[in-house]
Write a protein that holds these residues in place. Structure first.
Motif, mmCIF file in Angstrom:
data_model
loop_
_atom_site.group_PDB
_atom_site.id
_atom_site.type_symbol
_atom_site.label_atom_id
_atom_site.label_comp_id
_atom_site.label_asym_id
_atom_site.label_seq_id
_atom_site.Cartn_x
_atom_site.Cartn_y
_atom_site.Cartn_z
ATOM 1 N N PHE A 89 -65.398 28.379 95.262
ATOM 2 C CA PHE A 89 -66.623 27.743 95.759
ATOM 3 C C PHE A 89 -66.512 27.617 97.275
ATOM 4 O O PHE A 89 -65.497 27.161 97.789
ATOM 5 C CB PHE A 89 -66.757 26.357 95.117
ATOM 6 C CG PHE A 89 -67.949 25.550 95.551
ATOM 7 C CD1 PHE A 89 -69.115 25.543 94.801
ATOM 8 C CD2 PHE A 89 -67.895 24.758 96.699
ATOM 9 C CE1 PHE A 89 -70.211 24.781 95.192
ATOM 10 C CE2 PHE A 89 -68.987 23.998 97.097
ATOM 11 C CZ PHE A 89 -70.142 24.007 96.343
ATOM 12 N N VAL A 90 -67.563 28.027 97.988
ATOM 13 C CA VAL A 90 -67.569 27.936 99.446
ATOM 14 C C VAL A 90 -68.798 27.154 99.895
ATOM 15 O O VAL A 90 -69.918 27.439 99.467
ATOM 16 C CB VAL A 90 -67.587 29.333 100.101
ATOM 17 C CG1 VAL A 90 -67.708 29.215 101.631
ATOM 18 C CG2 VAL A 90 -66.331 30.115 99.735
ATOM 19 N N LEU A 91 -68.578 26.161 100.741
ATOM 20 C CA LEU A 91 -69.679 25.422 101.364
ATOM 21 C C LEU A 91 -69.610 25.622 102.865
ATOM 22 O O LEU A 91 -68.542 25.502 103.466
ATOM 23 C CB LEU A 91 -69.588 23.934 101.026
ATOM 24 C CG LEU A 91 -70.660 23.028 101.662
ATOM 25 C CD1 LEU A 91 -71.093 21.931 100.700
ATOM 26 C CD2 LEU A 91 -70.171 22.400 102.985
ATOM 27 N N VAL A 92 -70.760 25.924 103.471
ATOM 28 C CA VAL A 92 -70.850 26.079 104.919
ATOM 29 C C VAL A 92 -71.749 24.984 105.460
ATOM 30 O O VAL A 92 -72.917 24.870 105.075
ATOM 31 C CB VAL A 92 -71.409 27.466 105.304
ATOM 32 C CG1 VAL A 92 -71.517 27.587 106.818
ATOM 33 C CG2 VAL A 92 -70.519 28.562 104.755
ATOM 34 N N ALA A 130 -66.613 25.431 107.305
ATOM 35 C CA ALA A 130 -66.698 25.782 105.890
ATOM 36 C C ALA A 130 -65.612 25.068 105.111
ATOM 37 O O ALA A 130 -64.509 24.833 105.618
ATOM 38 C CB ALA A 130 -66.571 27.296 105.694
ATOM 39 N N GLY A 131 -65.932 24.698 103.880
ATOM 40 C CA GLY A 131 -64.959 24.147 102.956
ATOM 41 C C GLY A 131 -64.814 25.090 101.782
ATOM 42 O O GLY A 131 -65.809 25.644 101.290
ATOM 43 N N VAL A 132 -63.587 25.289 101.325
ATOM 44 C CA VAL A 132 -63.305 26.214 100.231
ATOM 45 C C VAL A 132 -62.573 25.470 99.126
ATOM 46 O O VAL A 132 -61.566 24.799 99.385
ATOM 47 C CB VAL A 132 -62.446 27.404 100.720
ATOM 48 C CG1 VAL A 132 -62.161 28.365 99.573
ATOM 49 C CG2 VAL A 132 -63.134 28.124 101.877
ATOM 50 N N VAL A 133 -63.088 25.575 97.909
ATOM 51 C CA VAL A 133 -62.437 24.968 96.751
ATOM 52 C C VAL A 133 -62.079 26.091 95.780
ATOM 53 O O VAL A 133 -62.959 26.824 95.318
ATOM 54 C CB VAL A 133 -63.353 23.940 96.051
ATOM 55 C CG1 VAL A 133 -62.660 23.334 94.829
ATOM 56 C CG2 VAL A 133 -63.744 22.831 97.025
ATOM 57 N N VAL A 134 -60.791 26.245 95.507
ATOM 58 C CA VAL A 134 -60.290 27.294 94.624
ATOM 59 C C VAL A 134 -59.608 26.640 93.424
ATOM 60 O O VAL A 134 -58.706 25.812 93.601
ATOM 61 C CB VAL A 134 -59.313 28.227 95.355
ATOM 62 C CG1 VAL A 134 -58.750 29.269 94.393
ATOM 63 C CG2 VAL A 134 -60.009 28.909 96.534
ATOM 64 N N ASP A 135 -60.031 26.993 92.229
ATOM 65 C CA ASP A 135 -59.471 26.423 90.998
ATOM 66 C C ASP A 135 -59.461 24.895 91.037
ATOM 67 O O ASP A 135 -58.511 24.245 90.598
ATOM 68 C CB ASP A 135 -58.058 26.958 90.748
ATOM 69 C CG ASP A 135 -58.057 28.427 90.362
ATOM 70 O OD1 ASP A 135 -59.099 28.908 89.872
ATOM 71 O OD2 ASP A 135 -57.035 29.100 90.571
ATOM 72 N N GLY A 136 -60.520 24.310 91.588
ATOM 73 C CA GLY A 136 -60.678 22.868 91.584
ATOM 74 C C GLY A 136 -59.959 22.130 92.684
ATOM 75 O O GLY A 136 -60.050 20.906 92.772
ATOM 76 N N SER A 137 -59.226 22.833 93.563
ATOM 77 C CA SER A 137 -58.492 22.181 94.639
ATOM 78 C C SER A 137 -58.966 22.693 95.995
ATOM 79 O O SER A 137 -59.305 23.871 96.141
ATOM 80 C CB SER A 137 -56.985 22.441 94.504
ATOM 81 O OG SER A 137 -56.478 21.898 93.306
ATOM 82 N N ILE A 138 -58.967 21.810 96.991
ATOM 83 C CA ILE A 138 -59.347 22.213 98.341
ATOM 84 C C ILE A 138 -58.313 23.196 98.887
ATOM 85 O O ILE A 138 -57.106 22.954 98.804
ATOM 86 C CB ILE A 138 -59.425 20.991 99.275
ATOM 87 C CG1 ILE A 138 -60.513 20.009 98.801
ATOM 88 C CG2 ILE A 138 -59.710 21.417 100.710
ATOM 89 C CD1 ILE A 138 -60.504 18.688 99.546
#
Length: 406
Positions: free
Chosen positions: A223-226, A234-242
């Motif tokens: 998941f990517v938020l800009v 941008a914030g990146v969440v991979v497999d539920g972790s930041i």
């Protein structure tokens, strides 16, 4: 609070009370029988572990569940995380304003406030005032300051997660290396007289992404938020972790160089933020005679349907979309979320134009490009979740139970 699935590699006698609580909190095992199956512990040992959690007030019995056996019998009693034993404080600091809230342990905002706080006034003054806000919020929600178990803070700069200190923040002059955790903790204690509580600090885009992913897209593995406001991050969440990178610098896309010669606040030329952020759009509007000095001013103009603001926002979106084509190709996210002051129709249209033109079809085939669901509360919810996941991680649960003498 929905979110990442519990991952515990410990089984048998190694599984402690913290592991059981994690399984219950994330819904993987919510009866005594299910906990036995998940951990391999005996019925008696599960009972002993659960008794500690009950005595701490962290667990409660819920309604009876379905009868699993075809022979019938009594329904299994379900177990629930009891979120009434404590509350969390959270704050989201932007360049010119801030929001603060008190939240339940399951992420419900119980009371909140917003107001002007200018980061350029320096960390001592800003955190002192923010501590006063936080000190007053529990009473507004019907709670005592002593019920606060932790504070989460989102800041608009890169953060070393080990120390909680910002590292060379372009738009936070005077904050580099400052002891944010210590100052905010002291301010809260000074205003309440309550014992010191843990303070966790992270980048605002990271915590917005964490809050949005957990609340609206818990099944999304990447998941990517800009966030596009005064700056771009941008914030990146991979497999539920930041995902923070080696030292907290992941996601700083605002300082990727693009084909431009504009001077950025970081001191370099040609950064994406210098030409496509809310601040950059505001400067172009001001140069043409439109009163605007910040991303929030641009947001207000866009809401009012100002045609020049909309045209510049769309152009900014195209610039960001060009960079995001690389981000999407590299990370292959399932959701790309646009948030912040410019997150409207014009900017999103520009992003999509360049993103789908430049990125490989394989990278966008299963991509949802959306706008923020939680809006201005995303950072608060993410900051609250960060504190809860920290305090109720299995190893920390064991430490806290021992400190409580249970």
């Amino acid at each position: 609070m929905t979110g990442r699935p519990a991952r515990t590699g410990r089984s048998g006698s190694q599984a402690g009370a913290g592991d059981l609580l994690e399984l219950v909190r994330h819904g993987r095992a919510v009866t005594r029988g299910a906990l036995q199956q998940a951990t391999g512990l005996s019925r008696a040992t599960v009972g002993q572990r659960l008794d500690r959690l009950f005595r701490a007030g962290w667990l409660r019995e819920g309604a009876g569940g379905p009868v699993d056996s075809p022979l019938g019998g009594r329904p299994s009693i379900t177990l629930e995380f009891d979120d009434s034993h404590a509350v969390v404080l959270a704050a989201d600091l932007d360049t010119r304003h801030a929001r603060a809230a008190v939240l339940s342990l399951t992420g419900e905002i119980l009371a909140e406030r917003a107001g002007t706080l200018v980061v350029e006034d320096g960390p001592d003054a800003v955190l002192g005032e923010l501590g006063r806000w936080l000190a007053e919020l529990p009473a507004e929600a019907g709670h005592r300051a002593e019920e606060v178990c932790g504070i989460g803070l989102a800041v608009p700069g890169p953060v070393d997660s080990e120390t909680g200190r910002v590292v060379q923040p372009p738009i936070m002059p005077g904050w580099d290396g400052y002891d944010i955790r210590g100052r905010l903790s002291r301010a809260f204690t000074e205003h309440t007289g309550a014992p010191a509580v843990p303070v966790l600090v992270d980048n605002d885009a990271n915590l917005m992404a964490y809050g949005e992913q957990r609340s609206g897209h818990p099944g999304c593995p990447a998941f990517v938020l800009v966030k596009v406001s005064t700056g771009i991050g941008a914030g990146v969440v991979v497999d539920g972790s930041i995902y923070r990178g080696a030292d907290g610098g992941a996601g700083d896309i605002g300082h990727i160089r693009v084909d431009a010669d504009a001077l950025c606040r970081c001191g370099s030329y040609g950064c994406l933020a210098a030409v496509a952020s809310g601040g950059a759009v505001a400067r172009r509007l001001a140069a043409s005679g439109v009163p605007a000095s910040s991303g929030s001013d641009v947001r207000d103009l866009l809401a009012a349907g100002h045609p020049e603001a909309a045209a510049l926002a769309r152009e900014a979106g195209r610039r960001v979309g060009d960079v995001l084509a690389t981000v999407v190709t590299l990370l292959n996210p399932g959701v790309l979320m646009i948030a912040g002051d410019l997150a409207g129709t014009a900017f999103l249209t520009g992003v999509r134009e360049l993103l789908y033109q430049r990125a490989l079809p394989r990278s966008t085939a299963h991509l949802d490009v959306v706008t923020s669901r939680l809006g201005e509360r995303a950072g608060l919810i993410g900051a609250g979740a960060l504190v809860v996941e920290h305090l109720y991680a299995p190893e920390r649960v064991e430490e806290r139970l021992a400190a409580l003498g249970v």
